[in-house]
Scaffold this active site. Structure first.
Site, PDB file in Angstrom:
ATOM      1  N   LYS A 115     -21.132  23.956  21.657  1.00  0.00           N
ATOM      2  CA  LYS A 115     -22.161  24.902  21.225  1.00  0.00           C
ATOM      3  C   LYS A 115     -21.636  26.326  21.223  1.00  0.00           C
ATOM      4  O   LYS A 115     -22.050  27.130  20.397  1.00  0.00           O
ATOM      5  CB  LYS A 115     -23.424  24.791  22.094  1.00  0.00           C
ATOM      6  CG  LYS A 115     -24.252  23.571  21.760  1.00  0.00           C
ATOM      7  CD  LYS A 115     -25.703  23.745  22.150  1.00  0.00           C
ATOM      8  CE  LYS A 115     -26.511  22.515  21.745  1.00  0.00           C
ATOM      9  NZ  LYS A 115     -27.874  22.518  22.260  1.00  0.00           N
ATOM     10  N   LYS A 197     -21.551  12.783  15.907  1.00  0.00           N
ATOM     11  CA  LYS A 197     -22.869  12.190  16.209  1.00  0.00           C
ATOM     12  C   LYS A 197     -23.948  12.735  15.259  1.00  0.00           C
ATOM     13  O   LYS A 197     -23.837  13.869  14.769  1.00  0.00           O
ATOM     14  CB  LYS A 197     -23.242  12.407  17.678  1.00  0.00           C
ATOM     15  CG  LYS A 197     -23.729  13.780  17.989  1.00  0.00           C
ATOM     16  CD  LYS A 197     -24.417  13.867  19.351  1.00  0.00           C
ATOM     17  CE  LYS A 197     -24.950  15.279  19.496  1.00  0.00           C
ATOM     18  NZ  LYS A 197     -25.689  15.606  20.649  1.00  0.00           N
ATOM     19  N   LYS A 200     -29.788  16.710  15.138  1.00  0.00           N
ATOM     20  CA  LYS A 200     -30.982  17.243  14.492  1.00  0.00           C
ATOM     21  C   LYS A 200     -30.751  18.636  13.928  1.00  0.00           C
ATOM     22  O   LYS A 200     -31.525  19.111  13.123  1.00  0.00           O
ATOM     23  CB  LYS A 200     -32.190  17.218  15.432  1.00  0.00           C
ATOM     24  CG  LYS A 200     -32.023  17.796  16.823  1.00  0.00           C
ATOM     25  CD  LYS A 200     -33.386  17.824  17.516  1.00  0.00           C
ATOM     26  CE  LYS A 200     -33.442  17.184  18.871  1.00  0.00           C
ATOM     27  NZ  LYS A 200     -32.742  17.883  19.950  1.00  0.00           N
TER      28      LYS A 200
END
Ligand code: TYM
Length: 334
Positions: A115, A197, A200
């Protein structure tokens, strides 16, 4: 809540859409486990602000996530569903646990590394100490089991280490929780880049399926799913696209990977992709129907939001007050 049952805690960040990955890695298992446990399912809005959010969107998504929990089959009469920000004990315990978490441990978290690369302009302290807040979420309720996808394993391990550290420093205070990972759905991959992966927050809408996507959209996304150049429907490391689709099929039908491969013996990729789309559409149809009903019932959802937060707060206080006493905070004078 029954005293005899063990406790489950889990949560999702209300950012973006609830994806098929969230559903198969977490939500579906929550619904399967709910009867045998006392469950708390949280919408972890405080976690979401570690990345900049548009305030009205965060408010809307938080409510939509809670409604999707219910639409997926979580029974709001029997389980506690609430917004993390409505239960301030999470933040209070997180502060204390921050003081029992080492920088070195947080530095090793792969999600932080990921992140901070993706949000290089905003590497804030919250993003760094996020696992201590997640540990607080779990440990506040003397949780036995945490059903999550594979990507949360490292955070959960750290929550266990923090619990053990605290228990050793004082006396047994926290239950040391176990993870629960489904066999097939624990790691659903992107439909466009199957080595990554399903996320969202992916900017490519074709990379993920939202559980509220219409049947047409779901069919289209599977049709476009990346496969490979041979034409063999076989689970293998060098066939990530096909393996991912087999995995999704297996997670929904409950069939093993071998059985799933057999179902497509001699079939081409086109038919295979459509068959996977179909099981996904059928699985999500009842959820989508229930969601439409829930959208009409504002007062019902408001009631759940209010009452569940009060119950969660009551339970959380039992642990928090013990912790505050053990670390040496002076007692409140009532
Ligand atoms: P979040 O919001 O990223 O994801 C919610 C849940 O979905 C699982 N998941 C997946 N499972 C399979 N395949 C995927 N592609 C996939 N993507 C996501 C996640 O593992 C998770 O179970 N930090 C957590 C939220 C959280 C939490 C907690 C969870 C905060 N406090 C306490 C459990 C207990 C998170 O960001 O999940």
């Amino acid at each position: 809540m029954s005293d005899k049952k063990k406790v489950i805690f889990s949560g999702m960040q209300p950012s973006g859409h609830v994806t098929l990955g969230n559903y198969l890695g977490a939500l579906k298992n929550w619904t399967d486990l709910q009867e045998d446990y006392n469950c708390l399912f949280c919408v972890v809005d405080m976690h979401s602000i570690t990345v900049r959010q548009d305030p009205p969107t965060l408010r809307r998504l938080s409510r939509e996530f809670l409604m999707q929990y219910i639409a997926a089959g979580i029974n709001p009469e029997e389980n506690i569903m609430y917004y993390q920000s409505h239960v301030p004990e999470h933040a209070e315990l997180a502060w204390i646990l921050n003081c029992f978490t080492y920088m070195g441990e947080l530095n090793r978290m792969t999600q932080f590394k990921d992140k901070s690369q993706r949000h290089a302009e905003n590497i804030n302290a919250g993003l760094f100490t996020y696992p201590a807040l997640m540990a607080a979420d779990i440990l506040l309720y003397q949780t036995d089991l945490v059903p999550v996808g594979d990507d949360q394993k490292q955070h959960l391990e750290l929550a266990r280490d923090i619990a053990i550290r605290f228990n050793n420093a004082y006396s047994p205070t926290f239950k040391v929780p176990e993870g629960y990972f489904g066999k097939a759905g624990a790691r659903v991959m992107s439909l466009q880049e199957p080595n990554k992966k399903m996320s969202k927050s992916d900017e490519d809408e074709n990379a993920f399926v939202s559980i509220l996507d219409s049947p047409d959209v779901i069919a289209r996304k599977f049709k476009r799913a990346v496969t490979d150049s041979d034409n063999e429907i076989r689970f293998s490391e060098d066939k990530p696209g096909i393996s991912n689709l087999l995995n999704i099929y297996s997670a929904i039908t409950g069939k093993s990977i071998e059985e799933s491969e057999k179902d497509f013996d001699g079939k081409g990729y086109g038919d295979f992709k459509m068959a996977v789309a179909e099981v996904v559409i059928d699985e999500l149809r009842p959820l989508q129907d229930r969601y439409k009903e829930l959208e009409k019932d504002k007062a019902y959802i408001d009631g759940i939001i209010k009452e569940n937060a009060q119950t969660a707060s009551y339970l959380a206080n039992k642990t928090l007050s013990k912790v505050q006493r053990k670390v040496g905070f002076p007692p409140k004078i009532r």
